[in-house]
Every structure is written in C-alpha cells, then in structure tokens.
Design a protein around this motif. Structure first.
Motif, PDB file in Angstrom:
ATOM      1  N   ASP A   1     -13.827  -3.482  -3.200  1.00 27.58           N
ATOM      2  CA  ASP A   1     -14.459  -4.797  -3.042  1.00 27.58           C
ATOM      3  C   ASP A   1     -14.660  -5.481  -4.396  1.00 27.58           C
ATOM      4  N   HIS A   2     -14.950  -4.684  -5.406  1.00 27.38           N
ATOM      5  CA  HIS A   2     -15.142  -5.273  -6.739  1.00 27.38           C
ATOM      6  C   HIS A   2     -13.832  -5.785  -7.327  1.00 27.38           C
ATOM      7  N   VAL A   3     -12.741  -5.058  -7.094  1.00 30.07           N
ATOM      8  CA  VAL A   3     -11.466  -5.513  -7.670  1.00 30.07           C
ATOM      9  C   VAL A   3     -11.045  -6.836  -6.998  1.00 30.07           C
ATOM     10  N   ARG A   4     -11.313  -6.949  -5.704  1.00 26.17           N
ATOM     11  CA  ARG A   4     -10.983  -8.217  -5.016  1.00 26.17           C
ATOM     12  C   ARG A   4     -11.861  -9.350  -5.551  1.00 26.17           C
ATOM     13  N   GLU A   5     -13.143  -9.028  -5.711  1.00 25.66           N
ATOM     14  CA  GLU A   5     -14.094 -10.020  -6.227  1.00 25.66           C
ATOM     15  C   GLU A   5     -13.675 -10.462  -7.634  1.00 25.66           C
ATOM     16  N   ASN A   6     -13.285  -9.504  -8.459  1.00 24.56           N
ATOM     17  CA  ASN A   6     -12.887  -9.827  -9.832  1.00 24.56           C
ATOM     18  C   ASN A   6     -11.655 -10.738  -9.853  1.00 24.56           C
ATOM     19  N   LEU A   7     -10.662 -10.393  -9.040  1.00 27.04           N
ATOM     20  CA  LEU A   7      -9.432 -11.188  -9.067  1.00 27.04           C
ATOM     21  C   LEU A   7      -9.639 -12.597  -8.537  1.00 27.04           C
ATOM     22  N   SER A   8     -10.570 -12.740  -7.594  1.00 30.36           N
ATOM     23  CA  SER A   8     -10.800 -14.081  -7.046  1.00 30.36           C
ATOM     24  C   SER A   8     -11.439 -15.003  -8.084  1.00 30.36           C
ATOM     25  N   ALA A   9     -11.993 -14.420  -9.153  1.00 30.97           N
ATOM     26  CA  ALA A   9     -12.605 -15.250 -10.192  1.00 30.97           C
ATOM     27  C   ALA A   9     -11.567 -16.094 -10.929  1.00 30.97           C
ATOM     28  N   ALA A  10     -10.305 -15.637 -10.886  1.00 26.72           N
ATOM     29  CA  ALA A  10      -9.265 -16.386 -11.605  1.00 26.72           C
ATOM     30  C   ALA A  10      -8.814 -17.623 -10.841  1.00 26.72           C
ATOM     31  N   ALA A  11      -9.228 -17.720  -9.576  1.00 30.34           N
ATOM     32  CA  ALA A  11      -8.802 -18.869  -8.756  1.00 30.34           C
ATOM     33  C   ALA A  11      -9.934 -19.898  -8.670  1.00 30.34           C
ATOM     34  N   GLY A  12      -9.595 -21.066  -8.146  1.00 32.27           N
ATOM     35  CA  GLY A  12     -10.614 -22.095  -7.901  1.00 32.27           C
ATOM     36  C   GLY A  12     -11.032 -22.833  -9.153  1.00 32.27           C
ATOM     37  N   THR A  13     -12.161 -23.496  -9.054  1.00 33.72           N
ATOM     38  CA  THR A  13     -12.654 -24.333 -10.153  1.00 33.72           C
ATOM     39  C   THR A  13     -13.060 -23.483 -11.346  1.00 33.72           C
ATOM     40  N   MET A  14     -12.626 -23.893 -12.524  1.00 35.50           N
ATOM     41  CA  MET A  14     -13.040 -23.193 -13.748  1.00 35.50           C
ATOM     42  C   MET A  14     -14.053 -24.057 -14.489  1.00 35.50           C
ATOM     43  N   PRO A  15     -14.994 -23.428 -15.177  1.00 39.27           N
ATOM     44  CA  PRO A  15     -16.019 -24.208 -15.875  1.00 39.27           C
ATOM     45  C   PRO A  15     -15.444 -24.999 -17.052  1.00 39.27           C
ATOM     46  N   ASP A  16     -15.951 -26.205 -17.234  1.00 37.13           N
ATOM     47  CA  ASP A  16     -15.555 -26.983 -18.415  1.00 37.13           C
ATOM     48  C   ASP A  16     -16.410 -26.506 -19.598  1.00 37.13           C
ATOM     49  N   PRO A  17     -16.132 -27.004 -20.815  1.00 38.41           N
ATOM     50  CA  PRO A  17     -16.876 -26.509 -21.986  1.00 38.41           C
ATOM     51  C   PRO A  17     -18.390 -26.628 -21.827  1.00 38.41           C
ATOM     52  N   ALA A  18     -18.859 -27.705 -21.234  1.00 37.57           N
ATOM     53  CA  ALA A  18     -20.316 -27.873 -21.073  1.00 37.57           C
ATOM     54  C   ALA A  18     -20.874 -26.822 -20.112  1.00 37.57           C
ATOM     55  N   THR A  19     -20.138 -26.567 -19.047  1.00 34.21           N
ATOM     56  CA  THR A  19     -20.607 -25.565 -18.080  1.00 34.21           C
ATOM     57  C   THR A  19     -20.540 -24.167 -18.679  1.00 34.21           C
TER      58      THR A  19
ATOM     59  N   VAL B   1     -18.383 -19.432  -6.980  1.00 34.29           N
ATOM     60  CA  VAL B   1     -18.612 -18.002  -7.228  1.00 34.29           C
ATOM     61  C   VAL B   1     -19.744 -17.496  -6.335  1.00 34.29           C
ATOM     62  N   SER B   2     -19.666 -16.229  -6.016  1.00 31.98           N
ATOM     63  CA  SER B   2     -20.704 -15.625  -5.186  1.00 31.98           C
ATOM     64  C   SER B   2     -21.344 -14.417  -5.855  1.00 31.98           C
ATOM     65  N   SER B   3     -20.981 -14.152  -7.105  1.00 27.91           N
ATOM     66  CA  SER B   3     -21.574 -12.991  -7.798  1.00 27.91           C
ATOM     67  C   SER B   3     -21.637 -13.270  -9.297  1.00 27.91           C
ATOM     68  N   TRP B   4     -22.500 -12.505  -9.961  1.00 25.57           N
ATOM     69  CA  TRP B   4     -22.585 -12.597 -11.413  1.00 25.57           C
ATOM     70  C   TRP B   4     -21.261 -12.212 -12.063  1.00 25.57           C
ATOM     71  N   ALA B   5     -20.605 -11.190 -11.484  1.00 25.86           N
ATOM     72  CA  ALA B   5     -19.333 -10.729 -12.061  1.00 25.86           C
ATOM     73  C   ALA B   5     -18.323 -11.884 -12.091  1.00 25.86           C
ATOM     74  N   GLN B   6     -18.243 -12.623 -10.990  1.00 26.93           N
ATOM     75  CA  GLN B   6     -17.296 -13.739 -10.949  1.00 26.93           C
ATOM     76  C   GLN B   6     -17.674 -14.824 -11.955  1.00 26.93           C
ATOM     77  N   LEU B   7     -18.978 -15.103 -12.038  1.00 30.11           N
ATOM     78  CA  LEU B   7     -19.414 -16.150 -12.974  1.00 30.11           C
ATOM     79  C   LEU B   7     -19.077 -15.755 -14.414  1.00 30.11           C
ATOM     80  N   MET B   8     -19.342 -14.480 -14.742  1.00 29.58           N
ATOM     81  CA  MET B   8     -19.070 -14.030 -16.112  1.00 29.58           C
ATOM     82  C   MET B   8     -17.566 -13.996 -16.396  1.00 29.58           C
ATOM     83  N   LEU B   9     -16.780 -13.640 -15.384  1.00 28.79           N
ATOM     84  CA  LEU B   9     -15.321 -13.662 -15.589  1.00 28.79           C
ATOM     85  C   LEU B   9     -14.810 -15.082 -15.757  1.00 28.79           C
ATOM     86  N   LYS B  10     -15.354 -16.005 -14.974  1.00 24.66           N
ATOM     87  CA  LYS B  10     -14.924 -17.397 -15.122  1.00 24.66           C
ATOM     88  C   LYS B  10     -15.254 -17.924 -16.524  1.00 24.66           C
TER      89      LYS B  10
END
Lengths: 260, 227
Positions: free
Chosen positions: A231-249, A203-212
């Motif tokens: 730019d925000h809508v692209r950033e938001n949608l990219s949060a659904a891709a890639g590594t997702m946090p496990d319960p501990a994270t 992630v590169s933003s708080w928005a992505q971290l909070m969405l993840k």
C-alpha cells in the motif's frame, strides 16, 4: 518520478516469507508505473532479494537498474559490479554509482570506460545525509557524471543552495535518497492532521505531500523511498501524478512541517 | 570513512527488528530439537561445576569449545551473515574462542573454585544464560519460536561463557574473556540501536563480569602478604 530504494527494507536474508513480500512490493511498484530500483553491495542481502523479485516477475522490461560500487579497493570495483549483476540477473546495469564517494577517483576512472564500451548506460556518484557536499560539488563540476544521488527532504534542504542548481546547470540527473529521513518524518507526523490546503494537491498522506515537495523541485529527477508495504509503494508512486506544488506552495509545505 | 563523527549507530544497522527476530525463528525451526540437547548440556555444566568441579573442568571447556564453533558456523557464518556482512568477519572470532577453550581443555587450563564471591555472580550469569535468556522472546511478545537458546544462539553462548569464566581459575582465563565480552557489547549495541529493551541482558552480563573480576583482583591483592 518515484523509484524504489532497498536500504534495510530488502535486506531479508534467506527468509522465504519476507522475500515473497519484497517481490509483492516490486510487483506493485511496476504495476503502478515504477521503473528505477536502487541498491548497493552495502545493503546486505538486498541485491539477491531484488534478483529474486525480478525473476519471479519475469524480468519486467520497464526496470531501470541502479546499482553502486562500494569498496575501498581501487582494483576490486569491476569484480564487485559483476557480482552485483549476477545477483540481479540482468545483462547490464542502467546506472552504476560510486557509493558514498568511497574511492571515487579510481572507481570513476573504471566506470567511464565501461560506459564508453556499453557495459553500463550511465555513471553516477552518491552521498547521503548531507555529508561531503563540497567534494560532491567539486566532482559534479569536474567529472562527466550522468547522475548524482544525495539526501533531500522537506527538512534537510542544504542541497537547494548549491547541489540542485548545479545539477540543473550541468544537466546531471538527481536521485534523492532518504526522502522521509529513513521513516523518521512519517513517524513524527503520523498523528498530525494534514493541512486542509493539501487537498488542493490531491494528496491523502504526509508521505505523498513530502514526496510532492521533493519531486516538484525542477532539478530533481527521481526520489527513491524504501518500503516493505504494497500500500505504501502505491501511495508513493501516486505522488508523482496530479497537481504539483508551485514554489510558493513548496515553501508553505516546508514551513508547515518545520512548525509541527 | 570520512566525517566519521557524523555517523550514528543507526547508520550501521542494515536490517529491521522484524527481520532480525525472524532470523531466530528460522534458525530455531531449522535446528529443532537440538535445543533440548544444548539446554541439557547447559544444565549439566552447572551441575558439574557445583558438584564435581575438580573432575570435569576439561570436559566443560571441551563442551563450550564445540558449542562456540557450532554457533559461529551455524548462526553467524551461515545465517546472520546473510543480513549483516560484518557477521562473516565476526564468525572467525567464535572459532578462535572455540580454539582457546579447546586449548584450555587439552592443557587442563581451567579449575573451578566455587568458593570465591565472584563465583556466585558466575552462577547467576550462567543460570540466566541457560534458563533466563530463552524466556525473553515470549516475555516481549515474540513467542517461543524466536527464543535465544544456549548452544544455538550467540548471546546466551557468550553470556554463559562469562559466567563459566567467573567460576574458574587458571592462567588461560584472561584469554577466554575478550571475545565473549566483545560479542556482548556488539550485540547490546545492535539491540539498543533497534530500540530493543533486552539490550540490558548482554550489557548487564558484561557489567557484572567486570565488577566481579575487579572485585576478585582487589581481594587477591588485599590478601597478599606485605613485602
């Protein structure tokens, strides 16, 4: 999955410049793989503005249309849904939800036969900001709703106790509204540095971290942040891709934001 | 509405400040150069009250009646209601105020008494609505295009009417006051919720009107002969 909310952001009236900006946001949303757009008769001009964007974009086939019925009147619901459908310019809605539990009994009694007749694909019910969770829980237990929508984010986590587990147990899809507390969280965190360990999630933003954080809950189907910026809508949608946090994270994210 | 105590003013704000102020830009662009006429009319009202208060009272009420109905239709009904569905329910209030002013005109129900102390506060409020309110947009960096002008936008319309009411006498005055006061309170609440400092304008106009009104009542009672 990340959808697109329209509360406030798409209520731009007849302003031609702002209507085009909304259409640009929708274009970026569909280009990035987005599907669900959520609106309501309560949101001022948001419905005709969504309809304007859909027409301008040539009615993207990926669209999953999520609307609401919002009236005290038990008998005015079907006429309101038809009016909303005309605003959107769609043959039928994928999902119609009872907005904020308003007159929920008669509206659900109207919506279930509509679903059986094929006039709507799914039926849902919504609340926001933690209100009336007891009643929502009761409805989830007793009514055959397909979707439920409520607020859930990194600091408002009441839904974790009962609503999210119940949705998973009963196979009800969950739409999360106000993922950033209507911009309050992104505003509060905008000058704070992201924790170094956030890079592990890509992630590169708080928005992505909070969405993840939200999307990684196993019971969550889709979060619907609203934005006026491409730019925000692209950033938001990219949060659904890639590594997702496990319960501990996830716990780590929540604790970190709470401590800031 | 269930659990109404959990709702905040922000929950009822349907639009962003950017959309709100652009609405005035579009409204002004649509109606320009009508602003010249309405501002001149506002100045004329001040001059007529100051110089010929006995002669022109019914015409002042008529002008205000026409402008209330015009602002209710052109701004609230036709424009503001597109972003705030509540405006469609408020617009009839503007038509009612117009009808009340029209009745005041037809019944010769207003007389201007500029000697009362409340009258000077009336001049202050009226002068602000016509000459001061249009300056707020450029002073706050929104540019002249977003100015709120008397006879075009609702805030200066309501504030100016409060000023006129303070300058007047007549049995219909208590009927003319509630709608401008309610509009100022609603507009002030909207602006405050958006974090706009100019919320002080409608709030201040109501506060000054209330003070002047109460002051007038106290003075009238004090000047009554003892029973």
């Amino acid at each position: 999955m990340v959808g697109l909310g329209t509360w406030i952001t798409f209520n731009v009236g007849n302003d031609p410049v702002l209507r085009d900006e909304c259409a640009d946001v929708m274009a970026a949303f569909f280009e990035a793989g987005g599907r669900m757009i959520d609106s309501s008769p309560m949101y001022g001009s948001s419905q005709p503005v969504v309809g304007y964007g859909l027409q301008k974009l040539g009615r993207p086939p990926a669209l999953f249309s999520a609307e609401k019925v919002w009236t005290f009147s038990a008998t005015a619901g079907s006429a309101q849904i038809e009016q909303s459908r005309r605003f959107w310019g769609v043959p039928k809605f994928d999902l119609v939800q009872v907005h904020n539990l308003l007159a929920w009994k008669p509206h659900l009694q109207m919506l279930f036969p509509m679903k059986s007749a094929g006039a709507v694909r799914y039926v849902g019910i919504t609340t926001s900001e933690g209100r009336r969770h007891d009643l929502l829980e009761q409805i989830m237990r007793n009514e055959p709703v397909d979707f439920v929508q409520f607020s859930y984010n990194v600091v408002d986590r009441e839904a974790e106790a009962r609503l999210l587990p119940l949705a998973a147990e009963r196979g009800i899809a969950v739409i999360v509204n106000r993922p950033f507390r209507q911009g309050e969280l992104t505003q509060r965190l905008k000058n704070k540095p992201l924790p170094e360990w956030a890079a592990e999630l890509g992630v590169s933003s708080w928005a992505q971290l909070m969405l993840k954080f939200i999307l990684s809950h196993p019971a969550v189907t889709v979060a619907i942040p609203a934005t006026t910026r491409v730019d925000h809508v692209r950033e938001n949608l990219s949060a659904a891709a890639g590594t997702m946090p496990d319960p501990a994270t996830r716990q780590r994210i929540a604790a970190h934001v709470q401590a800031l | 509405m269930s659990e109404w105590w959990t709702y905040r003013a922000e929950d009822f704000l349907l639009f962003s400040p950017r959309v709100y102020w652009r609405m005035f830009e579009l409204h002004n662009a649509t109606l320009w150069p009508l602003h010249v006429v309405t501002l001149a009319t506002g100045l004329l009202i001040i001059l007529l009250i100051a110089w010929r208060p006995e002669t022109w009272a019914r015409w002042i009420a008529l002008i205000l009646a026409i402008l209330w109905i015009f602002v209710g239709w052109s701004f609230l009904w036709s424009r503001y209601a597109t972003i705030n569905w509540a405006a469609a329910y408020i617009a009839p209030g503007f038509f009612v105020e117009g009808a009340l002013l029209l009745a005041s005109s037809l019944l010769d129900g207003l007389a201007f008494d500029r000697r009362r102390p409340a009258g000077w506060i009336g001049y202050l409020i009226l002068g602000f609505a016509i000459a001061g309110q249009p300056l707020l947009a450029p002073l706050q960096g929104r540019g002249w295009a977003a100015s709120e002008v008397f006879g075009i936008a609702p805030d200066p319309m309501a504030i100016a009417t409060l000023g006129v009411v303070l300058l007047a006498r007549g049995r219909l005055l208590p009927w003319l006051l509630p709608i401008p006061v309610l509009w100022c309170l609603m507009s002030g609440m909207t602006l405050a919720t958006m974090g706009e400092p100019q919320a002080w304008a409608p709030y201040g106009a109501v506060a000054l009107t209330a003070m002047a009104w109460i002051w007038t009542i106290i003075r009238q009672r004090g000047s009554l002969p003892a029973a």
